[in-house]
Motif scaffolding. Structure first.
Motif, PDB file in Angstrom:
ATOM      1  N   ASN A  58      -7.615   8.634   2.455  1.00 51.80           N
ATOM      2  CA  ASN A  58      -7.616   9.944   3.104  1.00 51.80           C
ATOM      3  C   ASN A  58      -8.861  10.052   3.988  1.00 51.80           C
ATOM      4  O   ASN A  58      -9.955  10.339   3.502  1.00 51.80           O
ATOM      5  CB  ASN A  58      -7.597  11.051   2.055  1.00 51.80           C
ATOM      6  N   LYS A  59      -8.676   9.833   5.266  1.00 51.37           N
ATOM      7  CA  LYS A  59      -9.811   9.784   6.190  1.00 51.37           C
ATOM      8  C   LYS A  59      -9.878  10.987   7.117  1.00 51.37           C
ATOM      9  O   LYS A  59     -10.505  10.924   8.176  1.00 51.37           O
ATOM     10  CB  LYS A  59      -9.740   8.491   7.010  1.00 51.37           C
TER      11      LYS A  59
ATOM     12  N   ARG B  84     -13.125  14.701  -6.738  1.00 50.91           N
ATOM     13  CA  ARG B  84     -13.293  14.045  -5.442  1.00 50.91           C
ATOM     14  C   ARG B  84     -14.288  12.894  -5.542  1.00 50.91           C
ATOM     15  O   ARG B  84     -14.131  11.854  -4.926  1.00 50.91           O
ATOM     16  CB  ARG B  84     -13.733  15.059  -4.389  1.00 50.91           C
ATOM     17  N   SER B  85     -15.311  13.057  -6.358  1.00 50.54           N
ATOM     18  CA  SER B  85     -16.306  12.008  -6.508  1.00 50.54           C
ATOM     19  C   SER B  85     -15.733  10.799  -7.231  1.00 50.54           C
ATOM     20  O   SER B  85     -16.108   9.685  -6.988  1.00 50.54           O
ATOM     21  CB  SER B  85     -17.516  12.534  -7.280  1.00 50.54           C
ATOM     22  N   ASN B  86     -14.831  11.053  -8.174  1.00 53.85           N
ATOM     23  CA  ASN B  86     -14.277   9.975  -8.973  1.00 53.85           C
ATOM     24  C   ASN B  86     -12.880   9.575  -8.520  1.00 53.85           C
ATOM     25  O   ASN B  86     -12.213   8.791  -9.170  1.00 53.85           O
ATOM     26  CB  ASN B  86     -14.242  10.378 -10.442  1.00 53.85           C
ATOM     27  N   PHE B  87     -12.424  10.144  -7.406  1.00 54.02           N
ATOM     28  CA  PHE B  87     -11.156   9.815  -6.760  1.00 54.02           C
ATOM     29  C   PHE B  87      -9.942  10.314  -7.526  1.00 54.02           C
ATOM     30  O   PHE B  87      -8.965  10.695  -6.956  1.00 54.02           O
ATOM     31  CB  PHE B  87     -11.044   8.306  -6.528  1.00 54.02           C
ATOM     32  N   SER B  88      -9.975  10.280  -8.836  1.00 57.25           N
ATOM     33  CA  SER B  88      -8.898  10.847  -9.621  1.00 57.25           C
ATOM     34  C   SER B  88      -9.417  11.068 -11.023  1.00 57.25           C
ATOM     35  O   SER B  88     -10.386  10.463 -11.448  1.00 57.25           O
ATOM     36  CB  SER B  88      -7.680   9.904  -9.643  1.00 57.25           C
TER      37      SER B  88
ATOM     38  N   ILE C  45      -5.362  -4.313  11.727  1.00 58.51           N
ATOM     39  CA  ILE C  45      -5.907  -3.035  11.252  1.00 58.51           C
ATOM     40  C   ILE C  45      -4.913  -1.949  11.641  1.00 58.51           C
ATOM     41  O   ILE C  45      -4.571  -1.813  12.824  1.00 58.51           O
ATOM     42  CB  ILE C  45      -7.284  -2.728  11.860  1.00 58.51           C
ATOM     43  N   ASP C  46      -4.444  -1.171  10.673  1.00 62.68           N
ATOM     44  CA  ASP C  46      -3.413  -0.177  10.976  1.00 62.68           C
ATOM     45  C   ASP C  46      -4.019   1.083  11.593  1.00 62.68           C
ATOM     46  O   ASP C  46      -5.234   1.171  11.823  1.00 62.68           O
ATOM     47  CB  ASP C  46      -2.576   0.143   9.732  1.00 62.68           C
ATOM     48  N   ALA C  47      -3.163   2.070  11.863  1.00 59.91           N
ATOM     49  CA  ALA C  47      -3.596   3.294  12.549  1.00 59.91           C
ATOM     50  C   ALA C  47      -4.519   4.153  11.703  1.00 59.91           C
ATOM     51  O   ALA C  47      -5.160   5.076  12.211  1.00 59.91           O
ATOM     52  CB  ALA C  47      -2.365   4.100  12.974  1.00 59.91           C
ATOM     53  N   ASN C  48      -4.601   3.844  10.400  1.00 60.77           N
ATOM     54  CA  ASN C  48      -5.486   4.595   9.509  1.00 60.77           C
ATOM     55  C   ASN C  48      -6.781   3.844   9.243  1.00 60.77           C
ATOM     56  O   ASN C  48      -7.576   4.245   8.387  1.00 60.77           O
ATOM     57  CB  ASN C  48      -4.770   4.895   8.184  1.00 60.77           C
TER      58      ASN C  48
END
Length: 503
Positions: A133-134, A497-501, A374-377
């Motif tokens: 998620n960028k 958010r810090s631990n991603f999940s 390298i993809d679009a993301n």
């Protein structure tokens, strides 16, 4: 007079560098990686690859020869030191490019700060799902190695091809770097349309509870494992002793890096269980990175090994292994040079991190071991190999199929055996339901309905008086606590958010 003005203009035009071919810029590069050589991506192991790329850019084509990369190496220690290093360095002078970190938790804080400061980040790590998620926090991250989500596409392709539906995801969790946790997270995310169940194993567990693991295996079709080699071996031996390696279940092991955190596919230990393990491993398949080697890679590999041997690195038992991190950081510098060249030609400068980052995305170029997509993301499309034991007498493995991420195709090789991946002799449930031969409702059913109705009535009456007596108290408590809900929710969101999940 006019002729002198014309002469001055001509003289100035000759002296002023024109940004058409050869560009001249000083680029500050900050490499944030561990110094400890027990890591496969320590900067003493990666530095020769970066230097090789730097020298290559000086020669190849001439158009990048004016890019002077000043490379600085700092120890991240896979922890908070990574962020502190970036802040300390930036107090003096902000870097134009950051290479690394690799470890997820170290990378998260660095990439957030770099994105805020408009600095491009290229990493051969940061492979966890959360970095995909960028839109905000990780907007300046480009991943030069395929992420765990990209790897998991291999499983998705096979699930659809062989019509598998149920998977058990076994992973070992060290609660620190959590490589296997993030690996299986990617598989779980990608196989969302299927029935998956995760089974964590505590890294510090003295004795592996194979009995409990086998109970979960019985309810599955495909078992996907990410754990140390010894743990994988214990599980496979337990499954073999219960006759679960006869084709009624499909077993997979994930071995991306060939490191101690991942099973290395080896059944042989020189103990009394070797013969039994070899038989068990005949049913174990391995997913690993596709090794596409071109002639230039051989020279690259030789030069990197020479540099490492010359440096006499300590605590570096497998330094001869030119892994995906070493390759990746070489390709990272090349990719940045390509994007920077385009940015400078279009009138911007190396401080325009947004422009440089976007020019790295959705791009194809020639890497040291093959073409890089390298993809679009901003994530690299990965190619992966499926390995299985093709000689049960010697216990040797071969690549039987390849998955190509750029077009999502799964290619089988001549040695591929379809029967090996076809579920057969499926187990029955241990407690099959016996159909009721009577018509309508039995006596016990009617009795159950009557008793249930009476209990329900009693509960409704009790609830009415409870609600009446405590209504005022609940309302007061709600008003008092309502103001704190927002703060606590924000803290939980920050933690996730810090631990991603949520682990």
């Amino acid at each position: 007079m006019p002729w002198s003005i014309s002469f001055c203009l001509y003289f100035a035009w000759v002296l002023i560098p024109v940004r058409t071919s050869t560009l001249s810029e000083d680029i500050e590069v900050l490499v944030i990686l561990p110094k400890n050589n027990t890591y496969m991506f320590s900067y003493p192991r990666v530095a020769p690859a970066i230097e090789y790329a730097r020298q290559r850019l000086k020669i190849d084509g001439g158009q990048y020869s004016g890019l002077n990369f000043n490379v600085h190496y700092e120890n991240s220690d896979c922890g908070n030191d990574a962020l502190f290093t970036l802040v300390d360095r930036s107090c003096e002078k902000k870097p134009d490019l950051i290479l690394g970190p690799v470890c997820e938790y170290a990378a998260a804080s660095v990439i957030r700060m770099a994105s805020h400061w408009n600095i491009p980040v290229i990493s051969a790590g940061a492979l966890a799902t959360g970095f995909s998620n960028k839109s905000k926090e990780y907007s300046h991250l480009t991943r030069i190695s395929p992420s765990y989500l990209k790897m998991a596409e291999t499983f998705s392709a096979m699930f659809h091809h062989f019509n598998w539906r149920v998977a058990l995801l076994i992973f070992e969790d060290d609660k620190e770097e959590r490589n296997c946790y993030f690996t299986i997270e990617g598989v779980h995310e990608t196989l969302g349309e299927f029935n998956t169940h995760a089974y964590p194993i505590d890294f510090k567990e003295e004795r592996l509870n194979t009995d409990d693991i086998m109970k979960h295996v019985y309810d599955s079709e495909v078992i996907i494992m990410c754990a140390r080699a010894d743990v994988v071996r214990q599980i496979m031996l337990a499954a073999h002793r219960r006759r679960l390696t006869n084709g009624s279940y499909i077993f997979f092991n994930i071995e991306l890096f060939n490191s101690s955190s991942y099973g290395n596919g080896s059944w042989k230990r020189g103990d009394k269980y070797d013969n039994e393990a070899r038989q068990a491993y005949a049913s174990l398949n391995t997913i690993t990175l596709l090794r596409s080697v071109k002639p230039e890679f051989e020279n690259f590999s030789m030069e990197v090994k020479k540099s490492i041997q010359k440096a006499e690195l300590r605590d570096c038992t497998d330094c001869d292994n030119i892994n995906m991190f070493v390759e990746g950081f070489h390709d990272a510098l090349v990719l940045y040079a390509l994007a920077l060249h385009d940015t400078l030609r279009n009138g911007a400068n190396q401080k325009d991190g947004v422009d440089i980052t976007r020019r790295m995305w959705n791009r194809t170029f020639e890497g040291i071991a093959g073409r890089v997509f390298i993809d679009a993301n901003g994530d690299r499309d990965g190619d992966f190999s499926l390995m299985t034991m093709t000689n049960t007498e010697t216990g040797t493995y071969e690549v039987v199929g390849n998955y190509f991420g750029v077009n999502g195709s799964f290619q089988v090789l001549p040695v591929f055996n379809t029967e090996h991946f076809t579920l057969r002799g499926r187990h029955k449930t241990s407690h099959p339901e016996t159909p009721d031969k009577s018509c309508g409702l039995g006596v016990s059913a009617v009795t159950g309905i009557i008793v249930g109705a009476l209990l329900g009535t009693a509960l409704l009456i009790t609830f009415y008086f409870f609600r009446k007596n405590y209504r005022v108290t609940i309302e007061r408590r709600t008003q008092r606590e309502e103001s704190d809900v927002g703060k606590h929710r924000q803290l939980r969101e920050d933690s996730i958010r810090s631990n991603f999940s949520a682990a």
